[in-house]
Design a protein around this motif. Structure first.
Motif: not given
Ligand code: URA
Length: 253
Positions: A29, A32, A35, A37-38, A41, A91, A125, A127, A131, A240, A245
């Motif tokens: 991540a 990125h 991106v 974040p979830l 987490e 999400r 994915c 994840l 999450d 995604l 993501l």
């Protein structure tokens, strides 16, 4: 004899599953920076009074009602109700059909063989199960895993609708025909519904939520072909990308 064949099939599927859904290189991540974040987490309980804390309390209240519910006949045949579980600020929300025998025994969603495959899809994915939020159209197991009946859906759906409103996911992933058709109020086959985004309406004045339909993990296990698994992976990649993501690449291992 047929039992022997079944065992071999299960072992082969398991090994395949490891290779297919676990052999991904997750792009960091960090590469990125844009991106988001979830949201779910952390394993820590969100502070009471915060948005996440309020959502967690609301979800617990809904779960409490579900555990007491006797609005339909399933209330008297279940061992445990299965309200659903996961991040109050997820999400992504996965929605299946109804608990099976393992879920009924434990009171938790997707913990049997189909659940193990769902865990692998989530991991593929990039994840973790915590999450996301995992729920079902029906909160109690229909005897013998028969299809949900109309009056059961009618009585049970408001619980899921309240969970969706509480969490406010950005994407709902409907697992299988029953979940997709119920949420989208259509009779279309899953083959037509999967593969592109639909809109799930949460009511007047609120923006609709994107909904991706895909095959149910139990269907994938019954139709364990590269084509079926490839289609599910295509669906997950679209989710995604929609969420910004990182999309894990297939690893060499
Ligand atoms: N199948 C579902 O649809 N839901 C579960 O929780 C387990 C299996």
């Amino acid at each position: 004899m047929s039992r022997q064949v079944d065992t071999e099939k299960v072992v082969r599927q398991h090994l395949d599953m490891e290779g297919f859904f676990a052999g991904y290189v997750i792009r960091s991540a960090k590469s990125h920076p844009s991106v988001e974040p979830l949201r779910g987490e952390s394993n820590e309980k969100p502070p009471s009074g915060s948005k996440a804390g309020n959502a967690a309390e609301d979800l617990e209240a809904i779960a409490g009602e579900v555990r007491q519910c006797c609005k339909c006949g399933l209330g008297s045949t279940r061992t445990h109700a299965v309200p659903g579980e996961g991040s109050p600020t997820a999400r992504i929300m996965f929605v299946g059909e109804a608990p099976g025998a393992d879920e009924d025994a434990q009171g938790r969603p997707f913990v049997g063989r189909a659940g193990q495959l769902l865990d692998k899809i989530i991991a593929a994915c990039g994840l973790k199960r915590e999450d996301v939020f995992i729920g079902n159209i029906l909160k109690c197991r229909p005897p013998g895993n028969r299809d949900p009946r109309e009056e059961e859906i009618f009585n049970c759906l408001p619980y899921l609708q309240r969970q969706i409103e509480t969490i406010g996911p950005e994407v709902i992933i409907a697992l299988g025909a029953h979940a997709a058709r119920t949420l989208l109020e259509t009779d279309k086959p899953i083959g037509q519904l999967r593969g592109h985004f639909h809109e799930y309406s949460v009511g007047i004045g609120r923006p609709p939520i994107k909904l991706m339909a895909t095959y149910h993990p139990a269907y994938i296990l019954r139709n364990y072909t590269p084509e079926t698994r490839g289609r599910v992976w295509e669906d997950m990649k679209k989710v995604l990308v929609e969420l910004g993501l990182p999309v894990p690449e297939r690893g060499k291992g």
